[in-house]
Design a protein around this motif. Structure first.
Motif, PDB file in Angstrom:
ATOM      1  N   ASP A 164     -28.490  -9.728 -32.729  1.00 56.21           N
ATOM      2  CA  ASP A 164     -29.365  -8.555 -32.702  1.00 56.21           C
ATOM      3  C   ASP A 164     -29.441  -7.996 -34.113  1.00 56.21           C
ATOM      4  O   ASP A 164     -28.841  -8.539 -35.040  1.00 56.21           O
ATOM      5  N   LEU A 210     -20.049  -3.861 -24.111  1.00 55.77           N
ATOM      6  CA  LEU A 210     -19.132  -4.001 -25.245  1.00 55.77           C
ATOM      7  C   LEU A 210     -18.151  -2.839 -25.310  1.00 55.77           C
ATOM      8  O   LEU A 210     -16.966  -3.035 -25.586  1.00 55.77           O
ATOM      9  N   HIS A 267     -26.934  -1.841 -30.872  1.00 59.04           N
ATOM     10  CA  HIS A 267     -28.083  -1.337 -30.125  1.00 59.04           C
ATOM     11  C   HIS A 267     -27.653  -0.879 -28.732  1.00 59.04           C
ATOM     12  O   HIS A 267     -26.810  -1.500 -28.089  1.00 59.04           O
ATOM     13  N   ARG A 278     -28.904  -1.074 -25.887  1.00 60.97           N
ATOM     14  CA  ARG A 278     -29.092  -1.982 -24.748  1.00 60.97           C
ATOM     15  C   ARG A 278     -27.884  -2.885 -24.511  1.00 60.97           C
ATOM     16  O   ARG A 278     -27.754  -3.484 -23.451  1.00 60.97           O
ATOM     17  N   TYR A 279     -26.985  -3.013 -25.515  1.00 62.35           N
ATOM     18  CA  TYR A 279     -25.810  -3.869 -25.380  1.00 62.35           C
ATOM     19  C   TYR A 279     -24.487  -3.097 -25.363  1.00 62.35           C
ATOM     20  O   TYR A 279     -23.454  -3.675 -25.048  1.00 62.35           O
ATOM     21  N   ASN A 280     -24.503  -1.829 -25.730  1.00 59.42           N
ATOM     22  CA  ASN A 280     -23.219  -1.175 -25.994  1.00 59.42           C
ATOM     23  C   ASN A 280     -22.399  -0.802 -24.763  1.00 59.42           C
ATOM     24  O   ASN A 280     -21.198  -0.619 -24.876  1.00 59.42           O
ATOM     25  N   LEU A 311     -23.766 -12.293 -28.896  1.00 59.58           N
ATOM     26  CA  LEU A 311     -25.177 -11.950 -29.022  1.00 59.58           C
ATOM     27  C   LEU A 311     -25.624 -11.887 -30.474  1.00 59.58           C
ATOM     28  O   LEU A 311     -24.817 -11.762 -31.387  1.00 59.58           O
TER      29      LEU A 311
END
Length: 130
Positions: free
Chosen positions: A36, A95, A88, A90-92, A34
């Motif tokens: 970001d 991950l 961020h 919204r992605y963690n 991604l």
């Protein structure tokens, strides 16, 4: 001639590569995940110490922070030992699960905007190492 694999000591690899043994990952492949920006740079207290070094192409590391009181999926973004911000929210989640299962990640700066005195925008690409 034997066709068996020969184990090479990490110290020997480091000697030839000129790198620390922990920097060497044989057969490493970066898988782009991604793009970001680094979240929370306005709250990174030591960011100004390293901001001049943060240029496109610089590699950053990701470190899990499961003890974070605000977000148990928190992932810090680091330049050397200085946390410059966070992945961020919204992605963690995804991950963090991958990191907790042993997957390794890296992050590369692709852009920077420091024109706002209250907030430095640092754009990054995040890769999984496989």
């Amino acid at each position: 001639m034997s066709k068996d694999l020969i184990q090479i000591p990490p110290e020997l690899i480091a000697l030839f590569s000129g790198k620390d043994v922990s920097d060497i990952i044989p057969f490493k492949k970066e898988i782009f995940l991604l793009n970001d920006f680094v979240a929370g740079t306005a709250f990174a207290t030591e960011l100004n110490k390293v901001l001049g070094d943060l240029e496109p192409g610089v590699l950053l590391s990701l470190r899990r922070h499961p003890e974070n009181e605000v977000d148990e999926n928190a992932i810090g973004i680091y330049y050397r030992d200085v946390r410059i911000g966070w992945v961020h929210r919204r992605y963690n989640v995804i991950l963090a699960r991958l990191m907790d299962s042993g997957k390794m990640f890296t992050c590369k700066i692709v852009g920077k905007d420091t024109s706002n005195p209250d907030w430095s925008r640092i754009d990054v690409n995040i890769f999984m190492l496989d």
